[in-house]
Design an enzyme around this catalytic site. Structure first.
Site, PDB file in Angstrom:
ATOM      1  N   ASP A 356     -41.472  12.229 -14.961  1.00  0.00           N
ATOM      2  CA  ASP A 356     -40.109  12.185 -14.430  1.00  0.00           C
ATOM      3  C   ASP A 356     -39.781  13.400 -13.572  1.00  0.00           C
ATOM      4  O   ASP A 356     -38.854  13.355 -12.752  1.00  0.00           O
ATOM      5  CB  ASP A 356     -39.102  12.068 -15.581  1.00  0.00           C
ATOM      6  N   GLU A 494     -46.409   0.074 -16.014  1.00  0.00           N
ATOM      7  CA  GLU A 494     -46.433   0.135 -17.480  1.00  0.00           C
ATOM      8  C   GLU A 494     -46.496  -1.220 -18.188  1.00  0.00           C
ATOM      9  O   GLU A 494     -46.892  -1.286 -19.343  1.00  0.00           O
ATOM     10  CB  GLU A 494     -45.246   0.937 -18.041  1.00  0.00           C
ATOM     11  N   LYS A 615     -42.473  -3.846 -14.668  1.00  0.00           N
ATOM     12  CA  LYS A 615     -41.342  -3.171 -15.315  1.00  0.00           C
ATOM     13  C   LYS A 615     -40.551  -2.360 -14.299  1.00  0.00           C
ATOM     14  O   LYS A 615     -39.318  -2.319 -14.333  1.00  0.00           O
ATOM     15  CB  LYS A 615     -41.864  -2.250 -16.422  1.00  0.00           C
ATOM     16  N   GLN A 616     -41.255  -1.691 -13.409  1.00  0.00           N
ATOM     17  CA  GLN A 616     -40.615  -0.814 -12.438  1.00  0.00           C
ATOM     18  C   GLN A 616     -41.491  -0.716 -11.205  1.00  0.00           C
ATOM     19  O   GLN A 616     -42.608  -1.214 -11.177  1.00  0.00           O
ATOM     20  CB  GLN A 616     -40.384   0.567 -13.035  1.00  0.00           C
TER      21      GLN A 616
END
Length: 798
Positions: A356, A494, A615-616
């Site tokens: 992150d 992920e 997921k992203q």
């Protein structure tokens, strides 16, 4: 509504966890959740306090084996302040039946949490209670709580208990409660003079002592009323009990000043001794608060971002800046800490450091670069551990862990719980080797923003070289393709950790990984050229760097494989196009919220590994981290064609196949759409902006904020919408300001010079501060300018 306050009306037990996380106050050294001081941990309240980077390991026997986890430690609770009418058996507890006019307000401009309500006594007494709380941004070890009582229709005595509680455990995340959680061992409790108490505990495995000292005073008409407290003690707990005399309509305050010190701190003899000494020096609550507010004022001058948007948008942006700075502030500089994904606001992800930081550090680079430098040192100090991890896995160089804590070992859990099914499942996320790309990216972005040659020469280049060695060793040559491959990894998505029905985890040729590795290898070669010759010779000798290695990196930059399918769509990984299409409409109709498809599918005895469902953002991360020109240059050097519609075509493909199960996903989608579809970009931006304040992930914010999304949304405004880019010695502005934001105004620091920036769709105005710095090169769209210190530039974009 003010753009500087986050306010809540009424007490709502179901929302209390969310409010506690969002009303956390901290200073980069420690932080305390916005919990009610009179309440212990329960299913409603969770008064956690966390010291930056303070971890402890515990083992839990599960399924016949011991699983060890390292956690950010919930240190002793300094808040407890209970009260009751004289002669009552029970202390006041937050209960709507005995409260009226309940309000909680976080003042982010001043860093103060304010709470007020009318307490309804058993015999009709009405008492207004007002509390102010801060964790000092001026003095890193200091915090304060002031409770003011105003008897509205009665006179008499209150009994007040002020305590320090070291019996707390880590219980802030329900799915972790099956694991051992008692990290603290009592060491000592003792009174301190006539007004104070002190407590020391020690973590059970890391052996860090945490000492707190508290002073409680009754203040009447601005003076110490001299209440004589009685002290109570138990193992790991100490309290003072005072009597407070109230006269109708006359306010009286109870002032609690607390000092927190650990054995890791510098320039101390022992934490308990130092805590008591600092308490003796501590000012009164109003004086300490005034110094704290001034420190926040200085921070806001550096970090404030002004827009012509709605008050609500400005308010949330300010909240995001506030929580970013409570996690990493000037007090973090020289601490051995990284940037935790969930801030120091809760226990989710166990306080670990992930990738992150790639969404956080670029924001800090342009406002407090010394802080970024310190946070990068966290990674440098763990370079030896990363080297050992690479060697143990059969690779060269350095392999950073997906989850990092105290020592830099891999902290990723081997099993994780699906709360939908109740099943414990294998966790393969340690295969997200792209964390190494994030570390390298942040090193390079810091250097571009600061031109800190010393950092690059003594720390940054060494990390880049060792990370490049890792990728070079993990890449294998495919003779049939005449290209290099990277196999058995996971990408940012992920959801996909293996091929359908495969016996082993891992995917081949994740496109994001391969393209970014090619970019990274080019930057490493460039960095070595930037290092002064004398130091470069030392570095080459120290690392044993051979010319053959650099030649292999150059070859990898030309020959890493990037999978494609269809109309030149980048395949997320090799074979992605062979997966089944997912029934998005059907699942949305059945489940409503399908952000966490992985949990839904596993509960159905299925897996997202079978579907084209992410997921992203994964492939799209390329266009988030790299400018269009950079991405084109890397792919073209790899031998792949590029056209004007390349980005738009890939964005459209993957946007239809993403569930946005991460708060970061909407942020990335807003960024990559900013120059092609501003309306859709703004929609994603607003979703990302509300990620935490509206808890759109369905209850996760109560366990800790999502710091990447918070800092990332501010950075999105600063670097994407304002179009700020630092590359190759040029500060570039290419604005794409949404109409909803109007005018953007902010100060930034670039290579030692402060620049006042005003940016709209129609013009860019830059005011360069005076000083001894060298001239800088600035480009607005395609036109370059050389700006001297003290100069002003106005450029029309019409």
């Amino acid at each position: 509504m003010s753009e500087w306050t986050l306010s809540y009306e009424g007490f709502d037990p179901d929302e209390e966890g969310l409010r506690e996380a969002l009303c956390t106050v901290g200073n980069g050294y420690f932080a305390s959740r916005g919990a009610a001081p009179e309440m212990d941990a329960s299913d409603v309240h969770y008064p956690g306090t966390y010291v930056a980077g303070l971890y402890n390991r515990l083992g839990t026997e599960m399924g016949g084996r011991v699983i060890e986890n390292e956690d950010l430690v919930n240190v002793p609770n300094w808040l407890p302040l209970r009260f009751r009418h004289e002669g009552e058996e029970s202390w006041f507890a937050t209960d709507p039946a005995v409260m009226e006019d309940y309000r909680q307000e976080l003042d982010v401009r001043r860093g103060v949490l304010i709470r007020s309500f009318v307490w309804l006594g058993p015999d009709g007494q009405r008492t207004r209670v007002t509390q102010r709380r801060f964790v000092s941004m001026r003095e890193p070890h200091l915090a304060g709580l002031e409770t003011t009582f105003l008897a509205e229709n009665w006179s008499g005595t209150l009994e007040v208990q002020s305590a320090l509680d070291g019996t707390v455990v880590n219980a802030g995340v329900p799915r972790y409660r099956q694991l051992n959680s008692r990290h603290l061992v009592p060491v000592e409790t003792e009174p301190v003079g006539d007004e104070g108490i002190a407590l020391t505990v020690e973590t059970s495995q890391s052996r860090v002592q945490v000492s707190l000292a508290a002073r409680t005073r009754v203040i009447d008409n601005g003076s110490n009323a001299g209440a004589a407290p009685q002290t109570e003690q138990a193992p790991g707990w100490i309290a003072q009990q005072l009597n407070v005399e109230l006269a109708q309509d006359h306010p009286v305050s109870v002032e609690k000043i607390v000092v927190l010190v650990t054995s890791r701190d510098r320039a101390i003899s022992a934490p308990g001794v130092h805590a008591r000494k600092l308490l003796g020096y501590a000012e009164s609550f109003p004086e300490a608060l005034e110094a704290h507010v001034l420190a926040w004022d200085h921070l806001w001058r550096r970090f404030h971002l002004s827009t012509d948007s709605s008050v609500e948008t400005r308010r949330i942006l300010n909240v995001h800046i506030f929580h970013s700075l409570q996690t990493a502030s000037k007090h973090s500089i020289d601490l051995d800490v990284g940037v935790p994904a969930r801030g120091w606001h809760g226990e989710a992800y166990r306080g670990h450091i992930f990738w992150d930081e790639v969404f956080i550090l670029p924001f800090l680079n342009l406002h407090l670069p010394d802080l970024t430098r310190s946070l990068l040192q966290y990674r440098y100090r763990r370079l030896p551990s990363a080297r050992r991890a690479a060697t143990a896995a059969g690779f060269e160089g350095a392999m950073y862990p997906w989850q990092s804590g105290s020592s830099g070992r891999e902290e990723t859990q081997t099993m994780h719980l699906n709360p939908n099914s109740g099943n414990w499942l294998p966790d393969n996320s340690h295969l997200q080797r792209h964390i190494n790309i994030a570390v390298a990216y942040n090193v390079w972005q810091y250097f571009q923003a600061t031109e800190d040659v010393d950092f690059l020469a003594f720390y940054g280049a060494e990390m880049l070289v060792e990370i490049s060695r890792f990728w070079s060793s993990i890449a294998s040559y495919n003779k049939a393709l005449d290209r290099f491959e990277i196999r058995n990894v996971m990408g940012p998505d992920e959801y996909h950790d293996a091929y359908p029905d495969a016996d082993e985890p891992g995917l081949h040729n994740n496109a994001y990984t391969n393209v970014m590795v090619a970019w990274l290898l080019q930057r490493t070669l460039q960095a070595l050229e930037q290092v002064p010759e004398f130091r470069r010779r030392e570095l080459v000798e120290k690392l044993g760097l051979r010319r053959e290695e650099e030649e292999r990196w150059e070859e990898l930059c030309r020959k890493l494989v990037v999978p494609f399918h269809g109309d030149r769509i980048i395949s997320q990984f090799e074979g992605y196009e062979n997966l089944e299409e997912f029934d998005w409409a059907g699942y949305a109709e059945r489940y409503g919220d399908i952000h966490r498809l992985d949990r839904i599918l596993e509960a159905e005895d299925d897996t997202p590994n079978r579907y084209q469902a992410s997921k992203q953002a994964d492939v799209l991360m390329l266009f988030f981290l790299l400018s269009k020109d950079e991405a084109a240059a890397v792919l073209q050097q790899l031998g792949y064609e590029w056209d004007d519609d390349f980005v738009a075509r890939n964005v459209a493909y993957y946007m239809d196949r993403t569930s946005h199960g991460s708060t970061l996903s909407r942020l990335v989608h807003s960024w990559v759409l900013a120059r092609s579809d501003q309306d859709k970009s703004w929609e994603f931006f607003m979703d990302a902006l509300y990620s935490d304040v509206a808890d759109i992930q369905g209850g996760t914010t109560a366990e800790g904020i999502h710091l990447g999304a918070m800092a990332g949304t501010v950075d999105l405004v600063q670097r994407c919408f304002a179009g700020v880019e630092t590359a190759n010695g040029v500060l570039r502005f290419d604005p794409a300001v949404p109409k909803e934001l109007g005018r953007l105004s902010f100060d930034m620091q670039y290579r030692g010079i402060w620049i006042g920036c005003e940016v709209t769709e129609d013009y860019v105005v830059l005011d360069v501060s005076s000083g001894l710095a060298s001239p800088i090169t600035v480009a607005v769209r395609e036109e370059e300018f050389v700006l001297e210190p003290g100069s002003r530039l106005e450029v029309s974009l019409r």
